[in-house]
Design a protein around this motif. Structure first.
Motif, PDB file in Angstrom:
ATOM      1  N   GLN A   1       0.860  -1.171   0.000  1.00 49.29           N
ATOM      2  CA  GLN A   1       0.000   0.000   0.000  1.00 49.29           C
ATOM      3  C   GLN A   1       0.901   1.227   0.000  1.00 49.29           C
ATOM      4  O   GLN A   1       1.837   1.333   0.800  1.00 49.29           O
ATOM      5  CB  GLN A   1      -0.901   0.004   1.233  1.00 49.29           C
ATOM      6  CG  GLN A   1      -1.962   1.056   1.183  1.00 49.29           C
ATOM      7  CD  GLN A   1      -2.992   0.865   2.286  1.00 49.29           C
ATOM      8  OE1 GLN A   1      -2.877  -0.013   3.126  1.00 49.29           O
ATOM      9  NE2 GLN A   1      -3.998   1.693   2.279  1.00 49.29           N
ATOM     10  N   VAL A   2       0.641   2.167  -0.905  1.00 47.04           N
ATOM     11  CA  VAL A   2       1.491   3.339  -1.071  1.00 47.04           C
ATOM     12  C   VAL A   2       0.627   4.548  -1.379  1.00 47.04           C
ATOM     13  O   VAL A   2      -0.418   4.430  -2.028  1.00 47.04           O
ATOM     14  CB  VAL A   2       2.532   3.077  -2.189  1.00 47.04           C
ATOM     15  CG1 VAL A   2       1.862   2.785  -3.498  1.00 47.04           C
ATOM     16  CG2 VAL A   2       3.508   4.204  -2.329  1.00 47.04           C
ATOM     17  N   THR A   3       1.069   5.705  -0.917  1.00 50.18           N
ATOM     18  CA  THR A   3       0.318   6.928  -1.229  1.00 50.18           C
ATOM     19  C   THR A   3       0.560   7.313  -2.681  1.00 50.18           C
ATOM     20  O   THR A   3       1.577   6.949  -3.276  1.00 50.18           O
ATOM     21  CB  THR A   3       0.749   8.103  -0.329  1.00 50.18           C
ATOM     22  OG1 THR A   3       2.105   8.436  -0.633  1.00 50.18           O
ATOM     23  CG2 THR A   3       0.586   7.772   1.144  1.00 50.18           C
ATOM     24  N   ALA A   4      -0.356   8.072  -3.240  1.00 52.20           N
ATOM     25  CA  ALA A   4      -0.232   8.517  -4.631  1.00 52.20           C
ATOM     26  C   ALA A   4       1.034   9.350  -4.810  1.00 52.20           C
ATOM     27  O   ALA A   4       1.735   9.220  -5.815  1.00 52.20           O
ATOM     28  CB  ALA A   4      -1.465   9.312  -5.044  1.00 52.20           C
ATOM     29  N   THR A   5       1.348  10.175  -3.829  1.00 52.63           N
ATOM     30  CA  THR A   5       2.550  11.006  -3.911  1.00 52.63           C
ATOM     31  C   THR A   5       3.808  10.145  -3.936  1.00 52.63           C
ATOM     32  O   THR A   5       4.701  10.348  -4.769  1.00 52.63           O
ATOM     33  CB  THR A   5       2.606  11.991  -2.721  1.00 52.63           C
ATOM     34  OG1 THR A   5       1.429  12.794  -2.748  1.00 52.63           O
ATOM     35  CG2 THR A   5       3.836  12.869  -2.789  1.00 52.63           C
ATOM     36  N   ASP A   6       3.898   9.175  -3.030  1.00 47.11           N
ATOM     37  CA  ASP A   6       5.058   8.286  -2.990  1.00 47.11           C
ATOM     38  C   ASP A   6       5.153   7.479  -4.279  1.00 47.11           C
ATOM     39  O   ASP A   6       6.240   7.291  -4.824  1.00 47.11           O
ATOM     40  CB  ASP A   6       4.975   7.359  -1.776  1.00 47.11           C
ATOM     41  CG  ASP A   6       6.228   6.528  -1.588  1.00 47.11           C
ATOM     42  OD1 ASP A   6       7.336   7.010  -1.895  1.00 47.11           O
ATOM     43  OD2 ASP A   6       6.097   5.374  -1.122  1.00 47.11           O
TER      44      ASP A   6
ATOM     45  N   ALA B   1      -6.449   3.332  -6.840  1.00 46.99           N
ATOM     46  CA  ALA B   1      -6.038   2.473  -7.953  1.00 46.99           C
ATOM     47  C   ALA B   1      -5.330   1.246  -7.392  1.00 46.99           C
ATOM     48  O   ALA B   1      -4.796   1.280  -6.281  1.00 46.99           O
ATOM     49  CB  ALA B   1      -5.108   3.218  -8.891  1.00 46.99           C
ATOM     50  N   ILE B   2      -5.361   0.191  -8.174  1.00 45.74           N
ATOM     51  CA  ILE B   2      -4.612  -1.015  -7.841  1.00 45.74           C
ATOM     52  C   ILE B   2      -3.792  -1.377  -9.059  1.00 45.74           C
ATOM     53  O   ILE B   2      -4.339  -1.559 -10.154  1.00 45.74           O
ATOM     54  CB  ILE B   2      -5.541  -2.182  -7.448  1.00 45.74           C
ATOM     55  CG1 ILE B   2      -6.397  -1.788  -6.240  1.00 45.74           C
ATOM     56  CG2 ILE B   2      -4.710  -3.428  -7.144  1.00 45.74           C
ATOM     57  CD1 ILE B   2      -7.454  -2.815  -5.879  1.00 45.74           C
ATOM     58  N   LEU B   3      -2.490  -1.445  -8.872  1.00 52.06           N
ATOM     59  CA  LEU B   3      -1.575  -1.791  -9.948  1.00 52.06           C
ATOM     60  C   LEU B   3      -1.296  -3.284  -9.865  1.00 52.06           C
ATOM     61  O   LEU B   3      -0.872  -3.786  -8.826  1.00 52.06           O
ATOM     62  CB  LEU B   3      -0.279  -0.993  -9.792  1.00 52.06           C
ATOM     63  CG  LEU B   3       0.748  -1.089 -10.902  1.00 52.06           C
ATOM     64  CD1 LEU B   3       0.192  -0.524 -12.199  1.00 52.06           C
ATOM     65  CD2 LEU B   3       2.010  -0.334 -10.510  1.00 52.06           C
ATOM     66  N   VAL B   4      -1.599  -3.997 -10.941  1.00 50.00           N
ATOM     67  CA  VAL B   4      -1.374  -5.441 -10.985  1.00 50.00           C
ATOM     68  C   VAL B   4      -0.557  -5.776 -12.223  1.00 50.00           C
ATOM     69  O   VAL B   4      -0.657  -5.092 -13.238  1.00 50.00           O
ATOM     70  CB  VAL B   4      -2.701  -6.232 -11.005  1.00 50.00           C
ATOM     71  CG1 VAL B   4      -3.499  -5.988  -9.738  1.00 50.00           C
ATOM     72  CG2 VAL B   4      -3.529  -5.900 -12.212  1.00 50.00           C
TER      73      VAL B   4
ATOM     74  N   ILE C   1      -2.686   1.912  -4.489  1.00 45.24           N
ATOM     75  CA  ILE C   1      -2.316   3.319  -4.440  1.00 45.24           C
ATOM     76  C   ILE C   1      -3.449   4.066  -3.740  1.00 45.24           C
ATOM     77  O   ILE C   1      -4.617   3.926  -4.120  1.00 45.24           O
ATOM     78  CB  ILE C   1      -2.076   3.868  -5.855  1.00 45.24           C
ATOM     79  CG1 ILE C   1      -1.009   3.019  -6.560  1.00 45.24           C
ATOM     80  CG2 ILE C   1      -1.674   5.336  -5.800  1.00 45.24           C
ATOM     81  CD1 ILE C   1      -0.912   3.247  -8.048  1.00 45.24           C
ATOM     82  N   THR C   2      -3.087   4.833  -2.710  1.00 45.29           N
ATOM     83  CA  THR C   2      -4.100   5.499  -1.906  1.00 45.29           C
ATOM     84  C   THR C   2      -3.982   7.012  -1.974  1.00 45.29           C
ATOM     85  O   THR C   2      -2.924   7.557  -2.246  1.00 45.29           O
ATOM     86  CB  THR C   2      -3.993   5.068  -0.425  1.00 45.29           C
ATOM     87  OG1 THR C   2      -2.745   5.505   0.095  1.00 45.29           O
ATOM     88  CG2 THR C   2      -4.127   3.567  -0.272  1.00 45.29           C
ATOM     89  N   LYS C   3      -5.109   7.660  -1.711  1.00 50.14           N
ATOM     90  CA  LYS C   3      -5.160   9.117  -1.581  1.00 50.14           C
ATOM     91  C   LYS C   3      -6.105   9.396  -0.426  1.00 50.14           C
ATOM     92  O   LYS C   3      -7.233   8.880  -0.408  1.00 50.14           O
ATOM     93  CB  LYS C   3      -5.664   9.752  -2.878  1.00 50.14           C
ATOM     94  CG  LYS C   3      -5.558  11.260  -2.893  1.00 50.14           C
ATOM     95  CD  LYS C   3      -5.872  11.786  -4.278  1.00 50.14           C
ATOM     96  CE  LYS C   3      -5.634  13.283  -4.323  1.00 50.14           C
ATOM     97  NZ  LYS C   3      -5.858  13.803  -5.667  1.00 50.14           N
ATOM     98  N   ASN C   4      -5.642  10.136   0.531  1.00 48.64           N
ATOM     99  CA  ASN C   4      -6.417  10.408   1.749  1.00 48.64           C
ATOM    100  C   ASN C   4      -6.877   9.111   2.424  1.00 48.64           C
ATOM    101  O   ASN C   4      -7.990   9.011   2.930  1.00 48.64           O
ATOM    102  CB  ASN C   4      -7.620  11.309   1.444  1.00 48.64           C
ATOM    103  CG  ASN C   4      -7.208  12.659   0.902  1.00 48.64           C
ATOM    104  OD1 ASN C   4      -6.205  13.228   1.331  1.00 48.64           O
ATOM    105  ND2 ASN C   4      -7.956  13.170  -0.056  1.00 48.64           N
ATOM    106  N   GLY C   5      -6.026   8.104   2.388  1.00 47.48           N
ATOM    107  CA  GLY C   5      -6.315   6.839   3.055  1.00 47.48           C
ATOM    108  C   GLY C   5      -7.263   5.907   2.314  1.00 47.48           C
ATOM    109  O   GLY C   5      -7.573   4.821   2.800  1.00 47.48           O
ATOM    110  N   MET C   6      -7.704   6.293   1.134  1.00 50.37           N
ATOM    111  CA  MET C   6      -8.645   5.472   0.352  1.00 50.37           C
ATOM    112  C   MET C   6      -7.964   4.971  -0.915  1.00 50.37           C
ATOM    113  O   MET C   6      -7.208   5.719  -1.546  1.00 50.37           O
ATOM    114  CB  MET C   6      -9.880   6.298  -0.042  1.00 50.37           C
ATOM    115  CG  MET C   6     -10.629   6.925   1.110  1.00 50.37           C
ATOM    116  SD  MET C   6     -11.589   5.741   2.033  1.00 50.37           S
ATOM    117  CE  MET C   6     -12.856   5.383   0.854  1.00 50.37           C
TER     118      MET C   6
END
Length: 76
Positions: free
Chosen positions: A3-8, A35-38, A27-32
């Protein structure tokens, strides 16, 4: 799962493109999740999955492709 933030993710894109070969990346933004990269599935695995569902009538993938090509050529 990673799990990674959009910025990271944006800053370290190359790193995550390498890691996705081994596991999915959320990929999260504000904890939500946003997107999921597969990793992509190979064409062979998709065909194998379908072939497991469709009854074996002796019709091969090669024959199906040839028939589809003929149908496409005749429709033009």
């Amino acid at each position: 799962m990673i799990q990674v933030t959009a910025t990271d993710f944006k800053i370290n894109l190359g790193k995550y493109l390498t890691l996705v070969e081994r596991e999915n990346i959320h990929i999260t933004k504000n904890g939500m999740d946003i997107a999921i990269l597969v990793p992509p599935r190979s064409q062979a695995s998709v065909i194998d999955e379908i072939m497991g569902v469709i009854p074996d009538d002796g019709f091969t993938v090669t024959q199906a492709r040839a028939e589809r090509r003929v149908l496409h050529e005749n429709s033009n």
